[in-house]
Structure formats: structure tokens, C-alpha cells
Design an enzyme around this catalytic site. Sequence first.
Site, PDB file in Angstrom:
ATOM      1  N   ASP A 151       0.881  -1.079  -0.130  1.00 41.81           N
ATOM      2  CA  ASP A 151       0.165   0.026  -0.013  1.00 41.81           C
ATOM      3  C   ASP A 151       0.767   1.391   0.046  1.00 41.81           C
ATOM      4  O   ASP A 151       2.100   1.348   0.343  1.00 41.81           O
ATOM      5  CB  ASP A 151      -0.974  -0.084   1.292  1.00 41.81           C
ATOM      6  N   TYR A 182     -12.573   7.544 -14.231  1.00 41.30           N
ATOM      7  CA  TYR A 182     -12.312   6.079 -13.279  1.00 41.30           C
ATOM      8  C   TYR A 182     -13.058   5.334 -14.197  1.00 41.30           C
ATOM      9  O   TYR A 182     -12.704   4.053 -14.445  1.00 41.30           O
ATOM     10  CB  TYR A 182     -13.148   6.469 -12.335  1.00 41.30           C
ATOM     11  N   LYS A 241     -11.200   1.688 -15.554  1.00 41.49           N
ATOM     12  CA  LYS A 241     -11.965   0.423 -15.293  1.00 41.49           C
ATOM     13  C   LYS A 241     -12.255  -0.208 -16.334  1.00 41.49           C
ATOM     14  O   LYS A 241     -12.061  -1.631 -16.469  1.00 41.49           O
ATOM     15  CB  LYS A 241     -13.188   0.682 -14.140  1.00 41.49           C
TER      16      LYS A 241
HETATM   17  N1  LIG Z   1     -15.682   0.312  -2.670  1.00 42.17           N
HETATM   18  C1  LIG Z   1     -16.422   0.239  -3.747  1.00 42.17           C
HETATM   19  O1  LIG Z   1     -17.788   0.504  -3.762  1.00 42.17           O
HETATM   20  C2  LIG Z   1     -15.958   0.037  -4.846  1.00 42.17           C
HETATM   21  C3  LIG Z   1     -16.509  -0.125  -5.989  1.00 42.17           C
HETATM   22  C4  LIG Z   1     -16.013  -0.673  -7.403  1.00 42.17           C
HETATM   23  C5  LIG Z   1     -14.670  -0.830  -7.319  1.00 42.17           C
HETATM   24  N2  LIG Z   1     -13.852  -0.540  -6.181  1.00 42.17           N
HETATM   25  C6  LIG Z   1     -12.467  -0.797  -6.357  1.00 42.17           C
HETATM   26  O2  LIG Z   1     -11.847  -1.429  -5.482  1.00 42.17           O
HETATM   27  C7  LIG Z   1     -10.508  -1.213  -5.229  1.00 42.17           C
HETATM   28  C8  LIG Z   1     -10.554  -0.894  -3.745  1.00 42.17           C
HETATM   29  O3  LIG Z   1     -11.587   0.001  -3.230  1.00 42.17           O
HETATM   30  P1  LIG Z   1     -11.673   0.404  -1.691  1.00 42.17           P
HETATM   31  O4  LIG Z   1     -12.942   0.832  -1.726  1.00 42.17           O
HETATM   32  O5  LIG Z   1     -11.487  -0.813  -0.958  1.00 42.17           O
HETATM   33  O6  LIG Z   1     -10.766   1.765  -1.567  1.00 42.17           O
HETATM   34  P2  LIG Z   1      -9.921   1.851  -0.350  1.00 42.17           P
HETATM   35  O7  LIG Z   1      -9.453   3.638  -0.472  1.00 42.17           O
HETATM   36  O8  LIG Z   1     -10.694   1.587   1.257  1.00 42.17           O
HETATM   37  O9  LIG Z   1      -8.578   1.244  -0.345  1.00 42.17           O
HETATM   38  C9  LIG Z   1      -7.848   1.425  -1.541  1.00 42.17           C
HETATM   39  C10 LIG Z   1      -6.494   1.273  -0.981  1.00 42.17           C
HETATM   40  O10 LIG Z   1      -5.358   1.638  -2.116  1.00 42.17           O
HETATM   41  C11 LIG Z   1      -4.237   2.447  -1.567  1.00 42.17           C
HETATM   42  N3  LIG Z   1      -3.707   3.229  -2.861  1.00 42.17           N
HETATM   43  C12 LIG Z   1      -4.392   4.361  -3.445  1.00 42.17           C
HETATM   44  N4  LIG Z   1      -3.507   4.665  -4.326  1.00 42.17           N
HETATM   45  C13 LIG Z   1      -2.228   3.760  -4.214  1.00 42.17           C
HETATM   46  C14 LIG Z   1      -1.111   3.533  -5.105  1.00 42.17           C
HETATM   47  N5  LIG Z   1      -0.901   4.618  -6.164  1.00 42.17           N
HETATM   48  N6  LIG Z   1      -0.440   2.643  -4.816  1.00 42.17           N
HETATM   49  C15 LIG Z   1      -0.629   1.789  -3.757  1.00 42.17           C
HETATM   50  N7  LIG Z   1      -1.945   1.542  -2.868  1.00 42.17           N
HETATM   51  C16 LIG Z   1      -2.716   2.809  -3.384  1.00 42.17           C
HETATM   52  C17 LIG Z   1      -4.987   3.244  -0.483  1.00 42.17           C
HETATM   53  O11 LIG Z   1      -4.125   3.660   0.415  1.00 42.17           O
HETATM   54  C18 LIG Z   1      -5.963   2.299   0.195  1.00 42.17           C
HETATM   55  O12 LIG Z   1      -5.424   1.726   1.253  1.00 42.17           O
HETATM   56  C19 LIG Z   1     -10.209   0.146  -6.130  1.00 42.17           C
HETATM   57  O13 LIG Z   1      -9.652  -0.094  -6.975  1.00 42.17           O
HETATM   58  C20 LIG Z   1     -11.826   0.575  -6.404  1.00 42.17           C
HETATM   59  O14 LIG Z   1     -11.748   1.378  -7.381  1.00 42.17           O
HETATM   60  C21 LIG Z   1     -14.545  -0.235  -4.931  1.00 42.17           C
END
Ligand SMILES: NC(=O)c1ccc[n+]([C@@H]2O[C@H](COP(=O)([O-])OP(=O)(O)OC[C@H]3O[C@@H](n4cnc5c(N)ncnc54)[C@H](O)[C@@H]3O)[C@@H](O)[C@H]2O)c1
Length: 250
Positions: A38, A155, A159
Site C-alpha cells: 500500500d 475512473y 476500469k
Molecule cells: N468500494 C466500492 O464501492 C468499490 C466499487 C467498485 C470498485 N472498487 C475498487 O476497489 C478497489 C479498492 O477500493 P476500496 O473501496 O477498498 O478503497 P480504499 O480506499 O478503502 O482502499 C484502497 C487502498 O489503495 C491504496 N492506494 C491508493 N493509491 C495507491 C497507489 N498509488 N499505490 C498503492 N496503494 C494505493 C490506498 O492507500 C488504500 O489503502 C479500488 O480499485 C476501487 O476502485 C471499489
Amino acid sequence: MDLQLTGKVAVITGSGRGIGYASALALAREGARIVITDIDPDSVRQAVAGLKEAGFEAIGAVLDVCDDGQVRAMADEAARAYGGIDILVNNAGFTRDKYLLKMPEADWDAVVDTILKGAYHCTRAALPSMMERKWGRVINIASRAHWGNPGQTNYSAAKAGLIGFTRALALEQGKFNITANAIAPGLIETPLVRGLSTYDMLRANALARQPVQRLGAVEDIADAVAFLASERASFITGELLHVTGGRYAS
Ligand SMILES: NC(=O)c1ccc[n+]([C@@H]2O[C@H](COP(=O)([O-])OP(=O)(O)OC[C@H]3O[C@@H](n4cnc5c(N)ncnc54)[C@H](O)[C@@H]3O)[C@@H](O)[C@H]2O)c1
């Protein structure tokens, strides 16, 4: 069902919290050894400590997926500690929403680079050891937004691109017994989503459009990750699995 993941080495990007951490935990419960990665150092420390306290094997690396040098150093560390990488979950990502005409180039670049170039760097770093072992899994966390959401041209484009990347990779790597699949989550309750100023609106919108009347939990995605990573999914590749409670394009 035995997922036959004992001893496999799994790298999950953005696994300090949220969907990434839940996926790490699910893979660890199935016997995998975990590399938490991370950009946020505190979350890496906490996630590794959490896994170790629960009795699992884990190491951590602080890295920005956009930085090829940091990604390669992590792959070297995984090779030293565990002998290589079997499973890669490209999960790091975030939103920076604005209508296109108001979107600064920096917001475009940050989102597209993290999601797409991040997957490019991490997959290139992990593939050689998968090819050597003739076994590998790449799982890309996409989003339902690949269909296009207003305010999310950056985004949605990233994706959708990640899904194309997944399909091309599946075609290239099948002969090495390496599968590549993507998961499209719907709205999942995570720190990212709860922190959005639009959270209440997003929640109401999702519930109005989903046949299954609850928001997604991180475990819903983590279970799909564990299945696609497993030996049980060895004949599934190039696929996109929606985990959305039945919500599709609208
Ligand atoms: N939560 C949702 O509803 C949802 C829906 C669809 C897709 N997603 C996707 O799921 C994935 C995780 O999302 P989440 O909701 O758990 O988010 P989150 O913010 O809780 O976790 C994401 C993590 O990625 C880390 N991060 C960000 N940029 C980074 C980088 N450049 N290098 C390394 N680490 C990095 C952040 O520090 C964080 O810990 C993402 O790709 C998001 O687009 C989430």
C-alpha cells in the site's frame, strides 16, 4: 470446498485497508502467504500486524503502484521471503470525480495512472515467477463503473481499460497456466466510499437499482477473489465477474 491455496504467495495492491485487506485475509484463511502492499505506511504496518496476530504469514511493502522501481523492489522482496509470486490482485485505485470540462489533468492522470499503469507495472513484475512455475492468477479489481458513470470519465475509462487489459493478458498467458480475470464490484461499504460527500445519495441510488437490498460488504469481493485465485477456477480466464447485488448498467 478446498481452494487448494496452501503455500501460494499472494500480492495484493492497496491492501492496507478496504477490499484489498479483506481479500488478503480471505486468501490467508485459505493458506496463502501474503504480501501486503500500500502507499500508506501506517496501513501496511497495521494490516501485516493484523494478519500475523491472526496466525497467518505476511510481509509488507510500502509502495506506489505508479512507481516501477518500488514495484520491482517489492517483487524482489517477495522472491527473497517466499520464493516468488503466484497470485496478484491489482486492487489499488480511487476516484476523483468531476464532470469532464471541470476535470483537471492531474485528476485524470492520478486515477488512470494508478489503476492502469499500476496494473501494468505490478503484472510485469509478477509474471516472470508465475511463468517459471507454470501457474499463476491475476485478478483485477475493476468496477461496475466500466459502463460509464457521470462525473467519472477518468475512473470509468480506467476500469474499462483494466477489463481490456485482463482479456488481452488472459490470451497471452493461458499457455503458461496463468489465468487473468476481473471483478466488477457494485457499491461496497469501505473507507473510500464512506468518506465521499455523496455517500448518502450513492447508497440510496444503489438500493433503488439493486435487486438484492443491501450494500456490498468487503467480504463479498474477497470471497470472489479467493475463488478466482483458487485451483477450482483454473478453467476460467478472461472473464469479468459482477459482484453487484444484481445491479448492472443503470
Ligand atoms: N468500494 C466500492 O464501492 C468499490 C466499487 C467498485 C470498485 N472498487 C475498487 O476497489 C478497489 C479498492 O477500493 P476500496 O473501496 O477498498 O478503497 P480504499 O480506499 O478503502 O482502499 C484502497 C487502498 O489503495 C491504496 N492506494 C491508493 N493509491 C495507491 C497507489 N498509488 N499505490 C498503492 N496503494 C494505493 C490506498 O492507500 C488504500 O489503502 C479500488 O480499485 C476501487 O476502485 C471499489
